[in-house]
Design a protein around this motif. Structure first.
Motif, mmCIF file in Angstrom:
data_model
loop_
_atom_site.group_PDB
_atom_site.id
_atom_site.type_symbol
_atom_site.label_atom_id
_atom_site.label_comp_id
_atom_site.label_asym_id
_atom_site.label_seq_id
_atom_site.Cartn_x
_atom_site.Cartn_y
_atom_site.Cartn_z
ATOM 1 N N PRO A 23 0.824 -1.191 0.000
ATOM 2 C CA PRO A 23 0.000 0.000 0.000
ATOM 3 C C PRO A 23 0.873 1.260 0.000
ATOM 4 O O PRO A 23 1.827 1.367 0.761
ATOM 5 N N SER A 47 -2.917 -4.750 -3.216
ATOM 6 C CA SER A 47 -3.368 -4.039 -2.016
ATOM 7 C C SER A 47 -3.161 -2.554 -2.256
ATOM 8 O O SER A 47 -2.046 -2.127 -2.555
ATOM 9 N N SER A 49 -3.855 1.564 -1.058
ATOM 10 C CA SER A 49 -4.229 2.563 -0.063
ATOM 11 C C SER A 49 -5.123 3.610 -0.733
ATOM 12 O O SER A 49 -5.310 3.595 -1.957
ATOM 13 N N ALA A 50 -5.636 4.532 0.043
ATOM 14 C CA ALA A 50 -6.448 5.622 -0.515
ATOM 15 C C ALA A 50 -5.623 6.442 -1.511
ATOM 16 O O ALA A 50 -6.117 6.832 -2.573
ATOM 17 N N CYS A 71 -7.467 -5.580 -2.500
ATOM 18 C CA CYS A 71 -7.655 -5.289 -1.094
ATOM 19 C C CYS A 71 -7.574 -3.768 -0.980
ATOM 20 O O CYS A 71 -6.498 -3.184 -1.099
ATOM 21 N N VAL A 72 -8.724 -3.140 -0.820
ATOM 22 C CA VAL A 72 -8.815 -1.686 -0.842
ATOM 23 C C VAL A 72 -9.008 -1.175 0.577
ATOM 24 O O VAL A 72 -9.792 -1.723 1.346
ATOM 25 N N GLU A 73 -8.271 -0.108 0.891
ATOM 26 C CA GLU A 73 -8.263 0.450 2.240
ATOM 27 C C GLU A 73 -9.656 0.862 2.729
ATOM 28 O O GLU A 73 -10.027 0.576 3.851
ATOM 29 N N ALA A 74 -10.426 1.553 1.898
ATOM 30 C CA ALA A 74 -11.735 2.038 2.335
ATOM 31 C C ALA A 74 -12.653 2.300 1.158
ATOM 32 O O ALA A 74 -12.215 2.789 0.117
#
Length: 104
Positions: A23, A47, A49-50, A71-74
């Motif tokens: 990320p 994976s 991150s924003a 796999c996304v942070e949010a």
């Protein structure tokens, strides 16, 4: 590696599917965000991150984005990034945790 070497400005199609990205790695590739020629980006199985999501959606000519199995942070970061992708015509979000309806 081609992105970090500055070759992203010449690529039309870039696949980093299942790459060993941590990320934040994609967000640090500034040549990706400014690439005018990039129309298709595949990040499935990574994976993110924003900041990675914002970078992925930022190339001005991007028309296709594949975030399948990521796999996304949010979820909120994903919505913000997708709103920024003005020319997006094809979006793949298969098997994201919140892509399925919540259980009853």
């Amino acid at each position: 590696q081609c992105v970090s070497l500055g070759l992203a400005s010449r690529l039309a199609d870039l696949s980093l599917a299942h790459a060993a990205l941590l990320p934040g790695d994609l967000a640090r590739c500034t040549s990706l965000a400014s690439s005018e020629s990039l129309t298709s980006l595949t990040l499935s199985g990574t994976s993110l991150s924003a900041a990675d999501l914002a970078a992925a959606a930022s190339p001005p000519g991007l028309t296709s984005l594949d975030l399948s199995c990521c796999c996304v942070e949010a979820a909120a970061a994903l919505r913000v990034a997708l709103c920024a992708a003005r020319r997006l015509e094809r979006l793949l979000l298969d098997r994201l945790p919140w892509a399925r309806p919540p259980p009853p």
